[in-house]
Scaffold this active site. Structure first.
Site, PDB file in Angstrom:
ATOM      1  N   LYS A   1      26.463 -22.950   9.042  1.00  8.32           N
ATOM      2  CA  LYS A   1      25.764 -23.786  10.020  1.00  8.32           C
ATOM      3  C   LYS A   1      26.795 -24.547  10.852  1.00  8.32           C
ATOM      4  CE  LYS A   1      21.360 -26.093   9.382  1.00  8.32           C
ATOM      5  NZ  LYS A   1      20.683 -27.123   8.581  1.00  8.32           N
TER       6      LYS A   1
HETATM    7  C1  E4P Z   1      17.573 -27.959   9.640  1.00  9.08           C
HETATM    8  O1  E4P Z   1      18.153 -27.009   9.172  1.00  9.08           O
HETATM    9  C2  E4P Z   1      17.834 -29.364   9.299  1.00  9.08           C
HETATM   10  O2  E4P Z   1      18.399 -29.414   8.029  1.00  9.08           O
HETATM   11  C3  E4P Z   1      16.608 -30.212   9.225  1.00  9.08           C
HETATM   12  O3  E4P Z   1      15.451 -29.499   9.540  1.00  9.08           O
HETATM   13  C4  E4P Z   1      16.743 -31.546   9.878  1.00  9.08           C
HETATM   14  O4  E4P Z   1      15.536 -32.236   9.784  1.00  9.08           O
HETATM   15  P1  E4P Z   1      15.395 -33.815  10.004  1.00  9.08           P
HETATM   16  O5  E4P Z   1      15.225 -34.062  11.455  1.00  9.08           O
HETATM   17  O6  E4P Z   1      14.159 -34.165   9.231  1.00  9.08           O
HETATM   18  O7  E4P Z   1      16.635 -34.438   9.437  1.00  9.08           O
END
Ligand code: E4P
Length: 216
Positions: free
Chosen positions: A84
């Site tokens: 990522k």
């Molecule tokens: C995606 O891969 C992220 O880890 C996640 O969906 C972030 O979500 P949040 O906005 O609730 O932190």
């Protein structure tokens, strides 16, 4: 639509793996910190033993050299690990390098179709669109999903679209209606998707009636 669980909590991953509905896992530095993870490599190894599907692991460095080096290291943990990278010029460069080596990249923190388009062009296997965080600022996260699925299908991109930052079951419905490839969903939202007040009422009625039958 594939369903990923958005968590670094091993108990939650273990629990949902038994439901037969989870195709992968996404983590991020905030989710790791929440679980007090100090050894990312062994934590990801533990996740890979529970779920047979893509596992997203975010790198810490923000420069291309650091992203590539850490990405290669994480990719060695397990064949299902993908890297990522938070969207930036450096991330695009790192995406190009890692994907040319056969390492799948998930470009994250995507808030516009244009960002998604560039990540796909650079070779990203996944783009993570942050639906909830757009809604948080009065924008429309579901519209972003809708528009990005249209654009990617116009040009037959292979990049899979992940609806991320999901806050409630309505976001999952919007992603599915848009034809999104994947929704990565927190544990509490998965639980909400299972239940319905009328299902609970129905079960209670069946239990009461079954008890009456046994009395006969
Ligand atoms: C995606 O891969 C992220 O880890 C996640 O969906 C972030 O979500 P949040 O906005 O609730 O932190």
């Amino acid at each position: 639509m594939k369903i990923f669980i958005d968590t670094a909590n091993l108990d939650q991953i273990h629990e949902v793996s038994s439901w037969g509905i989870v195709d992968g896992v996404t983590t991020n530095p905030s989710l790791m910190a929440k679980e007090g993870v100090f050894d990312v490599v062994s934590h990801i190894w533990n996740i890979s033993r529970m779920i047979n599907g893509p596992i997203s692991v975010e790198v810490m460095p923000l420069d291309v050299k650091g992203m590539v080096m850490e990405g290669r290291k994480f990719a060695e943990i397990h064949k299902n690990v993908n890297i990522k990278l938070p969207m930036s010029t450096e991330a695009l460069k790192a995406t190009k390098i890692l994907s040319s080596e056969g390492i799948k990249v998930n470009v994250t923190l995507i808030f516009s179709v244009q960002q998604a388009l560039l990540a796909a062009k650079a070779g990203a296997a996944f783009v993570s669109l942050f639906v909830g965080r757009l809604d948080d600022i009065g924008s429309n996260g579901s519209e972003l999903i809708d528009q990005t699925t249209t654009v990617f299908s116009n040009y037959n991109f292979n990049t899979e679209i992940i609806a991320a930052s999901i806050r409630h079951p309505g976001h999952v419905l919007d992603a599915a209606l848009a034809g999104c490839d994947i929704a990565t969903i927190p544990y509490n939202v998965l639980k909400l998707m299972i239940s319905h007040p009328k299902t609970d009422d129905g079960i209670n009625k069946f239990i009461d009636d079954y008890k009456k039958l046994n009395l006969l």
